[in-house]
Design a protein around this motif. Structure first.
Motif, short mmCIF file in Angstrom:
data_model
loop_
_atom_site.label_atom_id
_atom_site.label_comp_id
_atom_site.label_asym_id
_atom_site.label_seq_id
_atom_site.Cartn_x
_atom_site.Cartn_y
_atom_site.Cartn_z
N LYS A 1 46.97 13.49 -1.70
CA LYS A 1 46.62 13.73 -0.30
C LYS A 1 45.39 12.90 0.08
O LYS A 1 45.31 12.34 1.17
N ARG A 2 44.42 12.83 -0.84
CA ARG A 2 43.23 12.03 -0.58
C ARG A 2 43.60 10.56 -0.42
O ARG A 2 43.08 9.86 0.45
N ALA A 3 44.53 10.10 -1.25
CA ALA A 3 44.99 8.71 -1.15
C ALA A 3 45.66 8.45 0.20
O ALA A 3 45.56 7.35 0.75
N GLN A 4 46.35 9.47 0.75
CA GLN A 4 46.99 9.31 2.05
C GLN A 4 45.95 9.18 3.16
O GLN A 4 46.13 8.41 4.11
N VAL A 5 44.85 9.94 3.05
CA VAL A 5 43.75 9.79 4.00
C VAL A 5 43.17 8.39 3.89
O VAL A 5 42.96 7.70 4.89
N ASP A 6 42.93 7.94 2.66
CA ASP A 6 42.39 6.60 2.43
C ASP A 6 43.32 5.52 2.99
O ASP A 6 42.87 4.53 3.55
N GLU A 7 44.62 5.74 2.80
CA GLU A 7 45.60 4.78 3.29
C GLU A 7 45.50 4.64 4.81
O GLU A 7 45.48 3.53 5.35
N TYR A 8 45.44 5.79 5.49
CA TYR A 8 45.33 5.71 6.95
C TYR A 8 44.03 5.04 7.36
O TYR A 8 44.02 4.16 8.24
N LEU A 9 42.91 5.42 6.75
CA LEU A 9 41.62 4.85 7.11
C LEU A 9 41.60 3.34 6.91
O LEU A 9 40.98 2.60 7.69
N SER A 10 42.29 2.87 5.88
CA SER A 10 42.36 1.42 5.63
C SER A 10 43.20 0.72 6.69
O SER A 10 42.85 -0.38 7.16
N TRP A 11 44.31 1.35 7.10
CA TRP A 11 45.20 0.76 8.11
C TRP A 11 44.58 0.80 9.50
O TRP A 11 44.75 -0.13 10.30
N HIS A 12 43.84 1.84 9.77
CA HIS A 12 43.30 2.13 11.10
C HIS A 12 42.49 0.98 11.68
O HIS A 12 42.66 0.61 12.85
N PHE A 46 52.00 4.04 14.12
CA PHE A 46 51.28 5.29 13.85
C PHE A 46 52.24 6.48 13.83
O PHE A 46 52.20 7.31 12.92
N GLU A 47 53.10 6.54 14.84
CA GLU A 47 54.04 7.66 14.93
C GLU A 47 55.09 7.60 13.82
O GLU A 47 55.41 8.62 13.20
N GLU A 48 55.64 6.41 13.58
CA GLU A 48 56.76 6.30 12.65
C GLU A 48 56.31 6.29 11.19
O GLU A 48 57.00 6.84 10.33
N ARG A 49 55.17 5.67 10.91
CA ARG A 49 54.73 5.55 9.52
C ARG A 49 53.83 6.70 9.08
O ARG A 49 53.96 7.22 7.98
N PHE A 50 52.91 7.11 9.94
CA PHE A 50 51.92 8.10 9.52
C PHE A 50 52.21 9.51 10.02
O PHE A 50 52.13 10.47 9.25
N LEU A 51 52.52 9.66 11.30
CA LEU A 51 52.72 11.00 11.84
C LEU A 51 54.08 11.57 11.49
O LEU A 51 54.19 12.72 11.05
N GLN A 52 55.12 10.78 11.70
CA GLN A 52 56.50 11.19 11.40
C GLN A 52 56.78 12.54 12.06
O GLN A 52 56.55 12.71 13.24
N ASP A 53 57.26 13.52 11.27
CA ASP A 53 57.54 14.85 11.85
C ASP A 53 56.53 15.89 11.39
O ASP A 53 56.78 17.09 11.43
N LYS A 54 55.35 15.42 10.94
CA LYS A 54 54.32 16.32 10.43
C LYS A 54 53.41 16.80 11.56
O LYS A 54 53.32 16.18 12.62
N ALA A 55 52.71 17.89 11.30
CA ALA A 55 51.76 18.40 12.28
C ALA A 55 50.56 17.47 12.42
O ALA A 55 50.07 17.21 13.51
N PHE A 56 50.10 16.97 11.26
CA PHE A 56 48.95 16.07 11.22
C PHE A 56 49.29 14.88 10.34
O PHE A 56 50.36 14.83 9.73
N ILE A 57 48.39 13.94 10.22
CA ILE A 57 48.70 12.69 9.54
C ILE A 57 49.10 12.88 8.09
O ILE A 57 50.02 12.23 7.60
N ILE A 58 48.43 13.82 7.39
CA ILE A 58 48.80 13.99 5.98
C ILE A 58 49.52 15.30 5.70
O ILE A 58 49.72 15.66 4.54
#
Length: 205
Positions: free
Chosen positions: A54-65, A110-122
């Motif tokens: 989960k931490r890596a997913q946060v890092d992944e988004y922060l890097s892409w952002h 952002f919607e297709e790769r990170f958010l998808q059908d989740k409530a929040f990014i991770i």
């Protein structure tokens, strides 16, 4: 005071904001500051999860952002308010259209790769990734570019972020951005205009 002052240089060698001064310790760069604060104050786990994936997913988004949402969303504010304020002339509408097209591409990813059908990014809980994303995406809203309109999935995510943070705190945090148009009526020191106008124009080349 001004970020290019001698005092600011003592907080950040880069003389840029944001910068953190915690006792004798100083730190620059928003992501580094956020991560430092989560560790120092032992914030609830969902902000920056101890689970390694989960931490890596946060890092992944922060890097892409930085090269995507942050590279486009704030430019709407510069184009519509700040650059005209300092240069005394509006930018061509084509420049805003160019930025909005780049932002639209980033929002789709952002919607297709990170958010998808989740409530929040991770997943089911808010994290630093959501906070970093929302503060950039509120900047176009503040200058009249409602990027949430016609994007129901993005709008629902924004509402969940508001609820998770607390609506009062959310709008307090974004008050200056949402009222940024009011800056167009203030008087800017001519010398400051002369210094900043060419710098601001270079930002959009």
């Amino acid at each position: 005071g001004p970020s290019n002052s001698e005092g600011a240089g003592k907080v950040s060698l880069l003389k840029k904001v944001p910068a953190l001064k915690d006792g004798d310790f100083t730190l620059a760069e928003c992501t580094a500051i956020l991560l430092y604060l989560t560790r120092k104050y032992n914030t609830p786990d969902h902000w920056y999860p101890s689970d390694i994936q989960k931490r890596a997913q946060v890092d992944e988004y922060l890097s892409w952002h930085h090269a995507n949402i942050r590279a486009n969303a704030p430019k709407t504010m510069w184009i519509k308010v700040l650059i005209p304020l300092f240069t005394g002339q509006p930018l061509p509408s084509e420049k805003l259209q160019e930025v909005m097209e780049g932002l639209s591409t980033s929002l789709k990813q952002f919607e297709e790769r990170f958010l998808q059908d989740k409530a929040f990014i991770i997943g089911s809980e808010i994290s630093l990734a959501d906070l970093v994303a929302i503060v950039e995406l509120m900047q176009p809203v503040g200058v009249g570019c409602d990027i949430f309109e016609d994007r129901p999935r993005l709008m629902e995510w924004r509402r969940r972020v508001e609820d998770a943070v607390g609506k009062e705190l959310f709008f307090q945090a974004h008050e200056m951005i949402l009222n940024i148009k009011e800056l167009s009526s203030i008087q800017i020191d001519p010398q400051l205009k002369e210094q900043l106008a060419p710098v601001l124009m270079k930002m959009l080349k």
